[in-house]
Each structure stands twice: as C-alpha cells, then as structure tokens.
Design an enzyme around this catalytic site. Structure first.
Site, PDB file in Angstrom:
ATOM      1  CE  LYS A  19      41.548 -11.192  -7.095  1.00  0.00           C
ATOM      2  NZ  LYS A  19      40.731 -10.057  -7.586  1.00  0.00           N
ATOM      3  N   GLY A  93      38.938  -6.350 -12.485  1.00  0.00           N
ATOM      4  CA  GLY A  93      37.901  -5.377 -12.141  1.00  0.00           C
ATOM      5  C   GLY A  93      38.401  -4.404 -11.086  1.00  0.00           C
ATOM      6  CB  SER A 166      30.490  -2.770  -4.781  1.00  0.00           C
ATOM      7  OG  SER A 166      31.678  -2.573  -5.523  1.00  0.00           O
ATOM      8  CG  ASP A 314      35.702 -12.326  -4.494  1.00  0.00           C
ATOM      9  OD1 ASP A 314      34.770 -11.983  -5.251  1.00  0.00           O
ATOM     10  OD2 ASP A 314      36.661 -11.580  -4.227  1.00  0.00           O
ATOM     11  CE  LYS A 341      31.575  -9.957  -7.331  1.00  0.00           C
ATOM     12  NZ  LYS A 341      32.260  -8.725  -6.921  1.00  0.00           N
TER      13      LYS A 341
END
Ligand code: S3P
Length: 427
Positions: A19, A93, A166, A314, A341
């Site tokens: 992704k 996001g 991040s 994740d 999340k």
C-alpha cells in the site's frame, strides 16, 4: 461475514501490492517528467483515492485493474493543476498527509476532506512543519483535522525534529522539500518506513539519510521510472499468523516486501518461537523481497517496544491476536500511535479480545496480553477499520465457535480479495 473454524491452511498465496509503495508511485509518477509504469499496484480503496486526487489535478493515469498495471503520465514538478472541487481522500491517511506535502508548494489552494475516520485523525503533525516551510492551513470544521484548506507558498527548507516516528510526517516534509529554497531535513526518534527516501532517490532526487535523519535537496526535475511493487508485508501478516496458529498448516506467501523498516513482524514471530523461513531473497525496484513460509507453531509471549514499533505499527492488531493464542505474557509498549490509526486500535483490541475471553489490559502506550487461555468466537464490529476486520477474521478461524465480522467489506481498503484468499488456503 461469518468465519468458520479453519481445520488446516495449506498452499501458496500472493498477497496484493504494498500500500505504501503504491501510493508513492502515484505521487512521484505524477510529479515526474514522462510516463511511470507500475506493476503489482494495489487496487485497494486507499490507493484508488490517491489516483483520483492526482487525476483531479490534471494527471492522466491509466489503471488496468485486471493486471494491476498503472501508467502515470507525469507532468513534472510544476505540472499539477488546481483541482475542481475538493480532493476526497476517503479513508486514506497516507493520501492526506503525503499529498499535503506536495500541495504545500503548489501555486493554488484546495480543500482536502475524507470519511468520518479521516476527519478524526490528527493533522497538526503535518500542518506545523509545512506551515513553518511557508504553506497555509485552515481547518474548516475541527481544529487540526480534515476538512482543511491548504494554500501553497514559496517554501523554505527546514530542519525538523518530529516527536513521533512517522513515515507520513517525514514523507510530507521531504516531498515539500523538493520545492524548498534549500536543504530540508527530518529527524525522527526511531526510523520509520523509508519507501519515500528510496523512491525519491530512484526518481533522481538528491536525498541522503544518516541514522534517523533524512535530508532532501530542492529538485529541478524527477525522471519517470518503472516500478515493480512487491507484496505488502502488512497483508502477508494475516496469513503468517493464520499459518502459525492453525493446526496442520503450512503456507508460503510469495513475493513479499521485506524492507528492514517494515519487517518487525518477522522479528516478533522469531521471538515468539515461530517456524518461519524466508527464501528466494531478491530485489525489486530497490526494495528487498522474499517468499515467506510458515507452519504450525507453539508460540510464546514476548516484549515489543522501542525502535521495533515503527517497523510493525500496522501489524500490532494481528500480533495481539497471536499473543492471545500464545503461552505466557506479551507486552507491547511505546505504541501510543495506535490510538490515532483508522480506529483507536488499543481500545478496539482490548474490547474485542476481552469479548472473546482473552486476558488483556490496555495501557497508555500499548497493551498487556496474558495468552494461552481458551478464546471464544463472538460478534466483532470492525469499526470500519480494515486491519481490525482482518485480524479478527484470523482470530475467529482459530477460536472456539463461530465469529461474525460486521462491516467486513472494509477489507477493500487494503486487501479486496482477503476473504477469498483465506478460503483458498482452507480447501
Ligand atoms: C504509512 C505509514 C504509517 C502506517 C500507514 C502507512 C505510509 O503511518 O501506519 O498505514 O505509507 O507512510 P505513520 O507513518 O503515520 O505511523
């Protein structure tokens, strides 16, 4: 969706494309000169949101969903057009934050909005550094949330210390840095996924990394590339867990990206005593790739913390499921990011696993799971979070009795064929 017990899971599977890499291929392909050809593109709703946003900004993108091949006819760093109407990021996001980095430098204003979950996710983390660089943000409803208006500016390079590890923050700043008047650096407390750095470098940007600092220089031009997207380790994680926890099982997941900033799930599996092997290790478009084989294992608890967290952020929901079936205690800490999340993944895991009979305690920055007791099927609300739906589908297949996943279609966000792939392995 009703999940029946798996008697065994056997066979080979190829999971859909990564992704993170798929999103970045659309963004850098749009900003490059020439046609970028992507194979193995993820046809998940999130990546389709990225396509539709850049399409709205005048980029012609041909997506062949039958072959997962995408051609992006990039118009160069200054080729985006002011979009008509809002840019709808859906549930994504990654689209919101990375695209904001690009929009920060465009000579127009536009509005970003998304679904109910996106509207709750924190955006101050990108608004602060991008404002320091010279962009303007205006929250249209709740402060520091979508929907927001972004007006591009003439950007100056900054040296930014982000308090959170991040990749979305880092990438937004680095993408804006392509347009700045000097070098732009981002330093994070732990290294997050580095796909943006790797891809920027292959498109010809001048980018360097040292420890947890990445520095990009302003770019004149990016060159179109051919990109082969590997399978997503975050999607493979569900089958890794399923193969380890189901009796009489052996699964090989082919062509999985094992970038060292993403492979924390493999480290944890080994720590928990899993039978897991990597074979056929190779490279695809600068990213390491392997086939992963797992077989039925007795797992034991472990401690997951510190610099390992961004490498498996994740995968924590499915790791919590593994911990529930493992003997002993698993402690997950330094993972407060889970609260922001697609859902609050600490609260949701604690509520749902408690409902299945698991001894689990939420903490400020993680959870403590005392595993090895009987786990019972129940009705699980996905909370419209794809990773919650897939994690509990696996838990349900191993628990005692049936499990029903509500709003299971949300798997479309990152893995549209998840349930049919799961079924193939149980034949
Ligand atoms: C992503 C980064 C991670 C991850 C998300 C995808 C990316 O978010 O959770 O699913 O593609 O950069 P953070 O970097 O904000 O932790």
């Amino acid at each position: 969706m009703i999940i029946k017990n798996f008697s065994h899971l056997k066979g080979e599977i190829t999971v859909p494309g990564d992704k993170s890499i798929s999103h970045r291929s659309i963004m850098l392909g749009s900003l490059a000169k020439g046609t970028t050809e992507v194979t193995g593109f993820l046809q998940g709703a999130d990546c389709l949101s990225s396509i539709s946003c850049f399409h709205k900004m005048g980029i012609s993108i041909e997506n062949d969903a039958n072959t997962n091949t995408v051609k992006i006819h990039g118009k160069g760093l200054r080729g985006l057009e002011s979009p008509f109407g809002i840019l709808d990021v859906g549930n994504s996001g990654t689209t919101t934050r990375l695209m904001s980095g690009i929009l920060a430098a465009q000579p127009f204003s536009c509005i970003i909005d998304g679904d109910a979950s996106i509207r709750k996710r924190p955006m101050a983390r990108i608004m602060t550094p991008l404002s320091q660089m010279g962009a303007k943000f205006e929250s249209l409803e709740n402060i520091h949330c979508a929907p927001f208006k972004i007006t591009g500016g003439n950007l100056k390079g900054i040296d930014y210390n982000t308090p959170v590890a991040s990749a979305q923050i880092k990438s937004a700043i680095l993408l804006a840095g392509l347009y700045a008047d000097g070098p732009t650096s981002v330093t994070e407390p732990y290294l997050s996924r580095n796909h943006t750095e790797l891809m920027l470098s292959s498109f010809g940007a001048d980018i360097k990394t040292e420890g947890t600092t990445a520095t990009v220089l302003p770019a004149e031009e990016l060159q179109a590339q051919k990109i082969e997207v590997p399978g997503d380790i975050s999607s493979a994680a569900y089958f890794i867990a399923a193969g380890l926890l189901t009796p009489n099982s052996e699964i090989t997941i082919k062509n999985v990206g094992i970038n060292p900033t993403r492979d924390g799930i493999i480290t944890v599996c080994k720590d928990m005593g899993a039978n897991i092997t990597l074979s056929n290790i190779r490279e695809a478009s600068g990213e390491p790739v392997a086939d992963i084989t797992v077989s039925t294992s007795s797992l034991h608890g472990c401690v997951i913390e510190g610099d390992l967290i961004p490498k498996l952020i994740d995968e924590i929901p499915i790791i919590a499921i593994m911990a529930a079936f493992a003997s002993g205690t698993t402690i997950i800490r330094d993972a407060a990011e889970l609260k922001v999340k697609e859902s609050n993944r600490i609260d949701v895991m604690v509520d749902h696993l408690t409902a299945m009979g698991v001894d689990i305690e939420g903490t400020e920055d993680g959870m403590i799971i005392r595993g090895g007791k009987d786990v019972y099927g129940t009705v699980i609300d996905s909370k419209m979070d794809h990773r919650i739906a897939m994690s509990f589908a696996i838990a349900g297949g191993i628990a005692i009795g049936a499990t029903e996943i509500m709003d299971a279609d949300v798997v479309n966000i990152s893995y549209p064929n998840f349930f049919s792939d799961l079924e193939k392995l149980s034949k």
